[in-house]
Enzyme design. Structure first.
Site, mmCIF file in Angstrom:
data_model
loop_
_atom_site.group_PDB
_atom_site.id
_atom_site.type_symbol
_atom_site.label_atom_id
_atom_site.label_comp_id
_atom_site.label_asym_id
_atom_site.label_seq_id
_atom_site.Cartn_x
_atom_site.Cartn_y
_atom_site.Cartn_z
ATOM 1 N N SER A 141 -8.450 0.431 -2.498
ATOM 2 C CA SER A 141 -8.556 1.718 -3.082
ATOM 3 C C SER A 141 -8.696 2.848 -2.049
ATOM 4 O O SER A 141 -9.049 2.763 -0.974
ATOM 5 C CB SER A 141 -9.726 1.682 -4.182
ATOM 6 O OG SER A 141 -10.141 2.897 -4.482
ATOM 7 N N TYR A 165 -5.101 7.855 -5.320
ATOM 8 C CA TYR A 165 -5.359 8.972 -6.256
ATOM 9 C C TYR A 165 -4.856 10.111 -5.701
ATOM 10 O O TYR A 165 -5.080 10.449 -4.410
ATOM 11 C CB TYR A 165 -6.642 9.305 -6.462
ATOM 12 C CG TYR A 165 -7.485 8.181 -7.240
ATOM 13 C CD1 TYR A 165 -7.130 7.772 -8.572
ATOM 14 C CD2 TYR A 165 -8.524 7.268 -6.446
ATOM 15 C CE1 TYR A 165 -7.959 6.743 -9.251
ATOM 16 C CE2 TYR A 165 -9.212 6.346 -7.372
ATOM 17 C CZ TYR A 165 -8.780 5.974 -8.770
ATOM 18 O OH TYR A 165 -9.552 5.230 -9.459
ATOM 19 N N THR A 191 -2.445 5.436 -9.188
ATOM 20 C CA THR A 191 -3.230 5.519 -10.221
ATOM 21 C C THR A 191 -3.138 6.860 -11.006
ATOM 22 O O THR A 191 -3.434 8.078 -10.606
ATOM 23 C CB THR A 191 -4.569 5.110 -10.189
ATOM 24 O OG1 THR A 191 -4.807 3.997 -9.576
ATOM 25 C CG2 THR A 191 -5.406 5.060 -11.441
ATOM 26 N N LYS A 281 0.002 2.736 -12.278
ATOM 27 C CA LYS A 281 -0.952 2.071 -12.834
ATOM 28 C C LYS A 281 -1.878 2.893 -13.758
ATOM 29 O O LYS A 281 -2.223 4.149 -13.533
ATOM 30 C CB LYS A 281 -2.242 1.483 -11.856
ATOM 31 C CG LYS A 281 -3.343 0.938 -12.520
ATOM 32 C CD LYS A 281 -4.195 0.142 -11.429
ATOM 33 C CE LYS A 281 -5.258 -0.554 -12.224
ATOM 34 N NZ LYS A 281 -6.409 0.407 -12.727
ATOM 35 N N HIS A 305 -7.766 1.150 -17.435
ATOM 36 C CA HIS A 305 -8.761 1.506 -16.470
ATOM 37 C C HIS A 305 -10.074 0.722 -16.646
ATOM 38 O O HIS A 305 -11.229 0.995 -16.189
ATOM 39 C CB HIS A 305 -8.975 3.027 -16.313
ATOM 40 C CG HIS A 305 -9.363 3.334 -14.896
ATOM 41 N ND1 HIS A 305 -8.463 3.769 -13.755
ATOM 42 C CD2 HIS A 305 -10.529 3.082 -13.936
ATOM 43 C CE1 HIS A 305 -9.012 3.984 -12.659
ATOM 44 N NE2 HIS A 305 -10.521 3.517 -12.815
#
Length: 415
Positions: A141, A165, A191, A281, A305
């Site tokens: 992540s 992100y 995402t 995603k 999520h």
């Protein structure tokens, strides 16, 4: 029948009595023994609850607001009905599938999770190593607590992915992408369902901070969770390893990490600067799936999520067949949300998912026993998947297809 016909009583022999007596007391159970005794993910979750402080466990276990999205995602799998075929040769039930042109051992991708070293000191390194041994991908992540370079060094033979992100500073996003690619991350997962952070009320009520702070309630929890606190206090301080300079407070993190201005144009820009496969995603509508397929993404992840953003969001398993029908011939479709067993994986694949992203599942294992805990979760998922396929009369993950799907009730069997 009269009394004389009854078997006469006799005293049991010692060897017969010994066979039914309790075994000798065993030594205090070690972490390895506890993990080995875990029969399913629920057992692993209980081990995690016993080891981690409540604030940490609830960060993983909780979801947004009243947690309806989370509950519905799990319940959708519970409503699925499996109709087995009999008299089929199921001596073998292969689980390997092809994802983005590469073979993996089972249809599982370890999802990106933030603050991972908060669950166990080994954090992302442990997860990446376990994924490599299981021959499934691991996704680091943007909010990870280990650098891309360290993850690749820990699992050089693994298939390591990176999740992004898009932050307010596009230059910072470009630097992050360059760093992930140069480290050896091969697949990018963007995402898109976090324009702002969801209201995770368990965290709010705990006064959750990054890193966790020892408030008076935490001091009391520390007394009952000494192993976790010893690891935490004797490890390197938690920090965002990829996004340097991130603030410690969750509100500041939200303002830095999530950009409410991101649009499809930003995704087209990412497509132009990232040379490898690109997944998106957070898809929760069929029309959005069509738009994304039109710009040429390599995969979509149908996901709410994990219920951690919008409460009452669409249930991924129920939406999955519609998305597959709309874009499955143009892009690979994955499912994220609600997966708690190998049977759930079989159901999702039968409904068209190329593979399932799992997050909470492996975090329970990480909290319970570090790297060995993640190994145990992956072993349980694979064993359950194989057993489900065999009991369905299916010769592998590609052998089951849905025959009916209405109101979340799925009927599956071997065609």
């Amino acid at each position: 029948m009269g009394p004389s016909a009854r078997d006469p009583r006799r005293m049991p022999r010692w060897r017969e009595l010994r066979a039914v007596l309790p075994p000798r007391p065993r030594p205090f159970p070690s972490m390895e023994r506890r993990l080995a005794a875990a029969a399913d993910l629920a057992d692993v979750r209980r081990l995690a609850w016993r080891r981690a402080p409540r604030v940490v466990f609830d960060y993983v276990d909780g979801a947004a607001e009243a947690e309806r999205s989370l509950d519905r995602s799990v319940a959708a799998f519970a409503r699925a009905e499996l109709r087995p075929r009999v008299l089929r040769d199921v001596s073998e039930a292969p689980t390997a599938v092809e994802v983005l042109g590469k073979r993996i051992a089972m249809p599982v991708v370890l999802a990106p999770t933030g603050f991972t070293r908060m669950m166990h000191r080994d954090g992302e390194r442990a997860v990446a190593r376990a994924a490599a041994r299981a021959a499934v991908p691991y996704t680091l992540s943007t909010m990870g607590t280990t650098t891309p370079e360290d993850v690749v060094a820990a699992a050089p033979d693994g298939w390591n992915w990176f999740q992004l992100y898009v932050v307010r500073d596009r230059g910072r996003s470009r630097e992050t992408l360059d760093r992930a690619r140069e480290a050896g991350m091969e697949v990018l997962v963007v995402t898109v369902d976090v324009p702002v952070a969801g209201a995770r009320l368990r965290d709010v009520r705990h006064g959750m901070t990054m890193p966790p702070a020892l408030r008076w309630r935490g001091v009391l929890q520390a007394l009952g969770r000494p192993a976790w606190w010893f690891d935490f206090l004797t490890s390197e301080p938690l920090r965002f390893a990829t996004v340097d300079g991130a603030p410690d407070d969750l509100a500041g993190i939200t303002n830095l990490m999530f950009d409410p201005t991101v649009t499809l144009r930003d995704l087209e820009w990412i497509r132009s600067v990232w040379p490898g496969p690109l997944l998106v995603k957070g898809v929760q509508r069929v029309d959005d799936a069509k738009d994304l397929a039109a710009v040429g993404v390599d995969g979509l992840v149908v996901s709410n999520h994990g219920g951690r953003q919008l409460d009452r969001a669409p249930t991924p398993l129920e939406l999955l067949p519609e998305v597959v029908a709309a874009v499955g011939d143009r892009t690979e479709v994955f499912l994220d949300g609600g997966v708690r067993s190998g049977a759930d994986i079989a159901i999702a694949v039968a409904l068209g998912a190329r593979a399932c992203f799992v997050g909470r599942a492996y975090l329970y294992g990480l909290m319970a026993g570090g790297e060995a805990g993640v190994d145990r979760v992956l072993a349980l998922l694979r064993a359950e998947l194989v057993r489900t396929l065999q009991l369905l009369g299916v010769g592998g993950v590609g052998g089951s297809t849905p025959t009916a799907y209405a109101c979340g009730r799925t009927t599956l069997f071997n065609t």
